[in-house]
Write an enzyme that holds these catalytic residues in place. Structure first.
Site, short mmCIF file in Angstrom:
data_model
loop_
_atom_site.label_atom_id
_atom_site.label_comp_id
_atom_site.label_asym_id
_atom_site.label_seq_id
_atom_site.Cartn_x
_atom_site.Cartn_y
_atom_site.Cartn_z
CG ASN A 13 0.50 -0.39 23.16
OD1 ASN A 13 -0.65 -0.07 22.92
ND2 ASN A 13 0.84 -1.10 24.22
CB CYS A 76 -6.03 -2.77 22.47
SG CYS A 76 -4.26 -2.44 22.29
N GLY A 77 -6.39 0.38 20.89
CA GLY A 77 -6.31 1.10 19.61
C GLY A 77 -5.07 0.74 18.81
CG ASN A 78 -1.12 1.99 19.94
OD1 ASN A 78 -1.19 2.83 19.04
ND2 ASN A 78 -0.77 2.30 21.17
CG ASN A 167 -10.01 1.58 26.64
OD1 ASN A 167 -10.40 2.53 25.95
ND2 ASN A 167 -8.75 1.21 26.65
CG HIS A 169 -8.92 6.45 28.12
ND1 HIS A 169 -7.59 6.18 28.00
CD2 HIS A 169 -9.56 5.51 27.37
CE1 HIS A 169 -7.41 5.13 27.21
NE2 HIS A 169 -8.59 4.70 26.81
CD GLU A 218 -1.84 0.88 27.63
OE1 GLU A 218 -2.40 -0.21 27.83
OE2 GLU A 218 -1.26 1.16 26.56
NE ARG A 219 -8.83 -1.15 32.33
CZ ARG A 219 -10.10 -1.32 31.93
NH1 ARG A 219 -11.10 -1.14 32.76
NH2 ARG A 219 -10.35 -1.62 30.66
CB CYS A 227 -2.15 4.38 25.42
SG CYS A 227 -3.81 3.80 25.84
N GLY A 228 -3.20 3.82 22.09
CA GLY A 228 -4.05 4.33 21.00
C GLY A 228 -5.36 4.90 21.51
N GLY A 230 -5.83 5.88 24.44
CA GLY A 230 -5.43 7.02 25.27
C GLY A 230 -5.20 8.28 24.45
N1 LIG Z 1 -4.65 -1.04 29.15
C1 LIG Z 1 -5.88 -0.79 28.39
C2 LIG Z 1 -6.00 -1.75 27.19
C3 LIG Z 1 -4.97 -1.45 26.10
C4 LIG Z 1 -5.12 -0.06 25.54
C5 LIG Z 1 -3.93 0.46 24.73
N2 LIG Z 1 -2.82 -0.42 24.59
C6 LIG Z 1 -4.38 1.04 23.39
O1 LIG Z 1 -3.58 1.06 22.43
O2 LIG Z 1 -5.54 1.54 23.32
C7 LIG Z 1 -7.09 -1.01 29.32
O3 LIG Z 1 -6.95 -1.76 30.30
O4 LIG Z 1 -8.16 -0.42 29.04
#
Ligand SMILES: N[C@H](CCC[C@H](N)C(=O)O)C(=O)O
Length: 284
Positions: A13, A76-78, A167, A169, A218-219, A227-228, A230
């Protein structure tokens, strides 16, 4: 404007990381989209902005923007793992455990001696209004201590578990992530009317009670290599549904994450890699 940036990745990511600690950085959506653009800019799933925090006991503010839209998002976890490696590498702190605040969360980031990073991702949130998710008129199928919500207009048999890691999920179980309908169902669930602020969509394959495979649409970004948040959401859903134990290895297309959750009000802990790829400058 000439802008210095650092390109980083966490399990594939990828991020453009910007230092807003010396002087405020106010970028337009167009400038953020340019940074995220893989042809006309640098290219990244998300743009991460590092700022000082005025909150006592908090070291930094952590702001996240999706690269495709320039929209600011909650988490954003990652990126959080890359954040702590970045502030250390730039000499912005000498601490190995750093407190950061996001728009709606407070995270503890820890650099480990084995080179990975552990993030306290706070506890998961299940109230539908906090995603938001509109369940009006839906009859869930209960399993273990959680629910599957049918989205029959996506496809017969399509059902999701829903929760927030800051965020939103939606998580669904599949027999094999390699053949899962990620490209078809992912965007249709992401933009489903029952998710007014859209949603990240996780496709979870359970290998054992402590090992899974995961793909995430991902959104705003489409499918990413990892996706962390996720991975956290998928493991929490799997634990509540009775499929998983409290510590799980998550295999994503970009690398492996370890997710731990003891249930209830406990925080979700995520451990994984964070690497610097290159430094650069761009004329915006
Ligand atoms: N696309 C996600 C944000 C980045 C999350 C992802 N890159 C992670 O590592 O958590 C959203 O719109 O909520």
């Amino acid at each position: 404007m000439r802008l210095q940036f650092t390109k980083m990745q966490g399990a594939g990511n990828d991020f453009v990381v910007l230092d807003g600690t010396a002087a405020p950085l106010a970028l337009s959506r167009a400038q953020l989209r340019r940074l995220g653009d893989r042809r006309f800019g640098v290219g990244a799933d998300q743009i991460l902005l590092v700022e000082r925090s005025a909150t006592p006991g908090v070291d930094f503010r952590y702001r996240i923007f999706n690269g495709a839209s320039g929209d600011e998002v909650e988490h954003c976890g990652n990126g959080a793992r890359c954040f702590v490696r970045y502030v250390h590498r730039r000499g912005l702190t000498s601490k190995t455990t750093v407190e950061v605040e996001t728009v709606n969360n407070r995270l503890t980031l820890q650099l480990r001696s084995d080179g990975r990073v552990t993030v306290d991702m706070n506890r998961p949130v299940f109230e539908h209004a906090r995603l938001p998710f509109d369940a009006a008129g839906l009859q869930p199928r209960a399993e273990g201590g959680f629910e599957h919500w049918p989205l029959a207009d996506v496809a017969p048999g399509c059902e999701v578990a829903v929760l927030s890691m800051g965020n939103p999920h939606a998580v669904l179980r599949v027999a094999d992530v390699d053949t899962a309908p990620v490209a078809d169902w992912g965007p249709r669930i992401e933009t489903h009317a029952r998710f007014p602020r859209r949603v990240n969509v996780g496709f979870l394959q359970v290998l054992t009670r402590s090992e899974v495979r995961l793909r995430v649409h991902e959104r705003d970004a489409g499918e990413t290599l990892a996706c962390g948040t996720g991975a956290c959401a998928a493991v929490v859903a799997g634990i509540r549904l009775g499929w998983l134990d409290a510590a799980v290895e998550v295999h994503t297309r970009g690398g492996d994450l370890r997710i731990e959750w003891a249930g209830g009000e406990s925080p979700v802990l995520m451990t994984g890699p964070a690497e610097t790829v290159f430094e650069g400058e761009i004329e915006l």
